[in-house]
Design an enzyme around this catalytic site. Structure first.
Site, PDB file in Angstrom:
ATOM      1  N   ALA A   1       0.802  -1.222   0.000  1.00 34.26           N
ATOM      2  CA  ALA A   1       0.000   0.000   0.000  1.00 34.26           C
ATOM      3  C   ALA A   1       0.836   1.273   0.000  1.00 34.26           C
ATOM      4  O   ALA A   1       0.314   2.359   0.261  1.00 34.26           O
ATOM      5  CB  ALA A   1      -0.922  -0.005   1.223  1.00 34.26           C
TER       6      ALA A   1
ATOM      7  N   ASN B   1       1.988  -4.921   7.173  1.00 39.57           N
ATOM      8  CA  ASN B   1       2.843  -5.504   6.136  1.00 39.57           C
ATOM      9  C   ASN B   1       3.720  -4.425   5.499  1.00 39.57           C
ATOM     10  O   ASN B   1       4.857  -4.681   5.112  1.00 39.57           O
ATOM     11  CB  ASN B   1       1.978  -6.160   5.052  1.00 39.57           C
ATOM     12  CG  ASN B   1       1.581  -7.583   5.400  1.00 39.57           C
ATOM     13  OD1 ASN B   1       2.406  -8.488   5.401  1.00 39.57           O
ATOM     14  ND2 ASN B   1       0.318  -7.773   5.709  1.00 39.57           N
TER      15      ASN B   1
ATOM     16  N   HIS C   1      -0.112   6.935   5.343  1.00 35.35           N
ATOM     17  CA  HIS C   1       1.253   6.549   5.696  1.00 35.35           C
ATOM     18  C   HIS C   1       2.207   7.702   5.402  1.00 35.35           C
ATOM     19  O   HIS C   1       2.135   8.313   4.329  1.00 35.35           O
ATOM     20  CB  HIS C   1       1.697   5.313   4.902  1.00 35.35           C
ATOM     21  CG  HIS C   1       0.683   4.213   4.892  1.00 35.35           C
ATOM     22  ND1 HIS C   1       0.400   3.435   5.989  1.00 35.35           N
ATOM     23  CD2 HIS C   1      -0.158   3.783   3.912  1.00 35.35           C
ATOM     24  CE1 HIS C   1      -0.540   2.559   5.683  1.00 35.35           C
ATOM     25  NE2 HIS C   1      -0.892   2.755   4.434  1.00 35.35           N
TER      26      HIS C   1
END
Length: 294
Positions: free
Chosen positions: A129, A201, A246
């Site tokens: 992602a 992840n 993020h």
């Protein structure tokens, strides 16, 4: 795969939100007959409505299932979570088949990582992602990075874990935008993947990309072990966050780097980032093209 062989056979482990999204993205190849996709599922009855996505579905319950042993493919794509990656991945690599790893968190488990790096099958690690990892990988291979960190913000309810006590669960459920973002974890990817196995992840993918330059499997294993403990991770519960967000920062002699990524949800499951499937599809196309050129 020889140049004369135009049909690529792909086996996909798992057909959940990510796998189904990947199948939709691969529609041009599947519909034109250039790619044949077979997906492994644990219960066919739960996938009746997914048969129109162009994948042949077979029911496989575990790695010892003869239906899995009889299946042959040019490439295997793992889309079923860290436990499945650990269970199926090493045997795929040992058989000489390339594997595309979606559940990058499996690389935090050293025995699995060593098996996946051992070959002769090639390991392809997806970015998941997040993006921008190519420039960080280049800097790390030149020993031009000193500090790497990632801050991940998600909706509080998506961060609730079985190990949390009742008070912590209640606190996360009752957070409101007025409370602002709350940091619920700081540490390393090695620690984060244990505590938040379905959420981070990406932190392991960042560690993998910034491990540095290895010349063989043993080098990559050792460099990854160091990166898993060197990379800094912060996880925040943010009541105002709809999509995952993020923030990656890195610095060293190669410069100062900052990436901010907000990923839209997958059309198959709002709890899953849509970027993950895009990364898998791109990695698969690159892998298949490489096989065709051999």
């Amino acid at each position: 795969m020889s140049p004369e062989r135009e049909v690529a056979t792909v086996a996909m482990i798992g057909f959940g939100a990510i796998g189904r999204h990947v199948a939709r993205l691969l529609h041009p190849e599947i519909s034109s007959g250039r790619l044949r996709l077979t997906a492994l599922v644990r219960d066919l009855d739960k996938h009746v409505e997914h048969r129109g996505l162009g994948a042949d579905l077979i029911e496989v319950e575990h790695p010892e299932d003869p239906r899995w042993a009889e299946l042959t493919a040019d490439v295997v794509v793992e889309c079923a979570g860290v436990p499945a990656a650990k269970a199926y991945g090493p045997a795929v690599v040992a058989a000489g088949t390339p594997i595309i790893l979606t559940s990058v968190g499996a690389l935090a488990h050293r025995p699995t990582r060593q098996a996946l790096l051992a070959g002769p099958g090639e390991l392809h690690v997806t970015n998941g992602a997040i993006g921008g990892l190519d420039v960080l990988e280049a800097a790390a291979q030149a020993q031009a990075l000193d500090d790497v960190s990632i801050r991940t913000a998600k909706a509080p309810t998506g961060l609730i874990q079985p190990w949390m006590d009742a008070e912590e669960v209640r606190r996360l459920n009752e957070l409101t935008p007025a409370d602002g973002a709350q940091t619920i974890f700081t540490g390393s990817p090695a620690e984060a993947i244990v505590r938040f196995p379905a959420n981070v992840n990406i932190t392991v993918a960042l560690a993998w990309a910034t491990r540095g330059l290895g010349f063989d499997a043993a080098d990559d294993d050792e460099l990854m072990e160091e990166a898993l403990h060197r990379t800094k991770v912060e996880i925040r519960a943010d009541p105002s966050q709809v999509d995952s967000h993020h923030e990656i920062t890195a610095s060293g002699s190669g410069g100062d780097f900052a990436f901010s990524i907000s990923s839209t949800p997958s059309p198959e499951n709002p709890a899953t980032s849509g970027l993950t499937a895009l990364s898998v599809a791109r990695t698969l196309r690159t892998c298949v093209e490489g096989l065709r050129r051999r």
